[in-house]
Design an enzyme around this catalytic site. Structure first.
Site, mmCIF file in Angstrom:
data_model
loop_
_atom_site.group_PDB
_atom_site.id
_atom_site.type_symbol
_atom_site.label_atom_id
_atom_site.label_comp_id
_atom_site.label_asym_id
_atom_site.label_seq_id
_atom_site.Cartn_x
_atom_site.Cartn_y
_atom_site.Cartn_z
ATOM 1 N N CYS A 1 -1.187 6.039 -1.645
ATOM 2 C CA CYS A 1 -1.820 6.726 -2.764
ATOM 3 C C CYS A 1 -3.289 6.383 -2.951
ATOM 4 C CB CYS A 1 -1.122 6.368 -4.078
ATOM 5 S SG CYS A 1 0.615 6.698 -4.067
ATOM 6 N N GLY B 1 -3.796 9.700 0.973
ATOM 7 C CA GLY B 1 -2.581 10.464 0.693
ATOM 8 C C GLY B 1 -2.854 11.939 0.842
ATOM 9 N N ASN C 1 -0.830 3.312 -7.526
ATOM 10 C CA ASN C 1 -0.928 3.067 -6.085
ATOM 11 C C ASN C 1 -0.250 1.728 -5.806
ATOM 12 O OD1 ASN C 1 -3.640 2.021 -3.893
ATOM 13 N ND2 ASN C 1 -1.667 2.836 -3.350
ATOM 14 N N GLY C 2 0.784 1.747 -5.009
ATOM 15 C CA GLY C 2 1.472 0.502 -4.688
ATOM 16 C C GLY C 2 2.964 0.721 -4.608
ATOM 17 N N TYR D 1 -7.495 -0.575 8.637
ATOM 18 C CA TYR D 1 -7.265 0.867 8.800
ATOM 19 C C TYR D 1 -7.359 1.703 7.532
ATOM 20 C CZ TYR D 1 -4.861 5.243 9.825
ATOM 21 O OH TYR D 1 -4.555 6.568 9.944
#
Ligand code: SF4
Length: 491
Positions: free
Chosen positions: A12, A38, A113-114, A264
């Site tokens: 996310c 995302g 996010n997570g 990345y």
């Protein structure tokens, strides 16, 4: 179906604006800059002082927020947004964030996010007590915890207008374990929070006096906002008409920022925790060349795009020419229709093609950021050999990925990871290269400006390389929990 895409996927990107006349438009732009975090769904919820307005849908940000009608409906002075990468691939609109719920104190939209490592455990308890869930997201678990919370005494004074709501949100967050950066928008304030280990990023910015929260600084750049600072691990910020209040309501934990953000996930132009991501990747390439030189190499070429900074660093350190041996087609989306069986082997060529003029007759150092399943590596190497390369030496700009991530990243189960069950020589044979080498764990930490990994207290989360999970994996360890939740698919 995604071709040439054998990567971990961050799940996310989040963005929020408080008090700006163009809040929804800026949120759409911020989400666009965070598209790499995302690509399967996007959503925005705005607040106009009276009503919350929402638009959520499957696809890219540009698919969802390019129509004037949509943007006109997202009225308001404040907004939050979310990009989602779903692991299921199923079209489930109810999982698309921001999630919105009505509480006794008003509305609350949340973008997260997570991944909560005790999300399923909490959910099971909540359902037993009568809660009804509409989605399978962790975020909805937090909503139920807020709804049930009586609030907790706060260690610091909170603006009295918001104290009861903030105490309930903090109480909810104190019950969850795992990795989260989250943004919530209520009738009166914008809230940002990071888990005590600070696994996922979240930054604070300013645009014309309005406050911005975003996963990465590249989302500030796109709207011309200035970077103020990172939200600290375990910090909760409350942004309202009076200003910004910072709270530290949780017990302090050692910081475990995700080192894979540098390898990345994050965009190369972002400054993450004070470090430019491109520069970190270039330094990783330098360390890789020092550890694993390739005598007699003619060129260093990246697997584009993520291998590029590492290849630049490798080429500089090894004093071998850098060149583009593989061309990436940027117009292949994640949802390209799978070709018929008889031409499926061509799939990887939709995304990558080797440049014969660069590679023929050469001893090639091929640099990639990581190997997950190894499927793409096999095909890329075949392609490089077909283009006439005399030798192919693969260098990987991270240690072998031997473990799955449970902290908000889509990864295969361990048995799907090439490095989980094979040594380097077996992997070399499998991929079909003349030599294969990975950056060491200490080399990765050296690239981050440290002397090496402090094994007693690592400075980052590196669990996918080490198996050292700092945050308890409550759900994973409870084998009685269902591995999947059912959810009605809807269009
Ligand atoms: Fe990042 Fe840790 Fe997940 Fe690896 S295990 S991707 S380092 S959060």
């Amino acid at each position: 179906m995604s071709y040439g895409d054998d990567k971990f996927h961050d799940e996310c990107g989040i963005f929020g604006v408080f008090r700006h006349p163009d809040s929804a438009a800026h949120t759409a732009l911020g989400l666009h800059a965070l598209q790499h975090r995302g690509q399967e769904a996007a959503g925005i919820v705005s607040f106009d002082g009276k009503h919350f307005n929402s638009h959520r849908g499957m696809g890219l940000v540009g698919d969802q927020f390019s129509s004037q009608d949509t943007m006109d409906r997202l009225k308001g002075h404040s907004a939050i947004g979310h990009n989602r990468y779903s692991t299921t691939g199923t079209t489930i609109l109810r999982n698309v964030q921001p999630l919105f719920a009505e509480f006794d104190f008003g509305g609350l939209a949340m973008a997260h996010n997570g991944n909560l490592t005790n999300g399923l455990t909490l959910r099971r308890q909540l359902v037993k007590n009568g809660a009804i869930f509409h989605s399978t997201t962790d975020t909805e678990v937090i909503n139920h915890l807020i709804a049930n919370s009586p609030g907790i005494p706060m260690p610091q004074r909170v603006s009295s207008r918001h104290a009861p709501e903030v105490a309930r949100i903090v109480d909810a967050l104190s019950q969850v374990k795992g990795a989260y950066s989250m943004i919530a928008l209520t009738n009166n304030f914008l809230l940002g929070a990071r888990d005590p280990y600070g696994v996922r990023p979240l930054v604070l910015g300013n645009l014309d006096g309005s406050t911005i929260l975003a996963s990465e600084t590249c989302a500030l750049d796109i709207i011309g906002a200035t970077f103020v600072r990172d939200i600290e691990p375990g910090e909760v910020v409350i942004i309202d008409d009076v200003g910004i209040q910072s709270l530290s309501p949780f017990a302090a934990e050692p910081s475990r920022f995700c080192i894979f953000e540098y390898v990345y996930f994050s965009r190369p132009d972002s400054i993450v925790e004070g470090v430019n991501v491109h520069e970190a990747r270039r330094r990783i390439g330098i360390e890789l060349a020092r550890e694993h030189p390739v005598p007699g190499a003619h060129i260093v070429t990246p697997v584009p795009d993520s291998g590029t900074p590492g290849a630049i660093g490798f080429a500089t350190e090894a004093d071998v020419p850098f060149d583009i041996g593989i061309i990436r087609n940027h117009y292949v989306g994640r949802t390209f229709i799978e070709p018929a069986e008889h031409i499926r082997h061509l799939g990887v060529k939709l995304k990558h093609n080797a440049n014969k003029a660069t590679l023929a007759g050469k001893s090639v150092v091929l640099v990639d950021d990581s190997i997950v399943r190894g499927t793409t590596s096999v095909k890329i190497v075949e392609m490089v050999r077909s283009a006439g390369a005399a030798e192919v030496h693969m260098r990987i700009a991270s240690p072998p990925t031997t473990h799955s991530c449970y902290y908000g990243v889509d990864t295969p189960d361990r048995d799907g990871l090439l490095a989980a069950t094979r040594d380097v020589e077996t992997m070399r044979q499998h991929i079909g290269v003349d030599s294969l080498a990975f950056l060491s764990m200490d080399g990765m930490y050296r690239a981050m400006g440290l002397t090496g990994r402090d094994n007693a207290q690592p400075q980052y989360c590196d669990a996918c390389f080490s198996g050292d999970y700092a945050i308890q994996l409550t759900d994973h360890d409870d084998h009685a929990l269902p591995s999947q939740l059912s959810l009605l698919a809807e269009q």
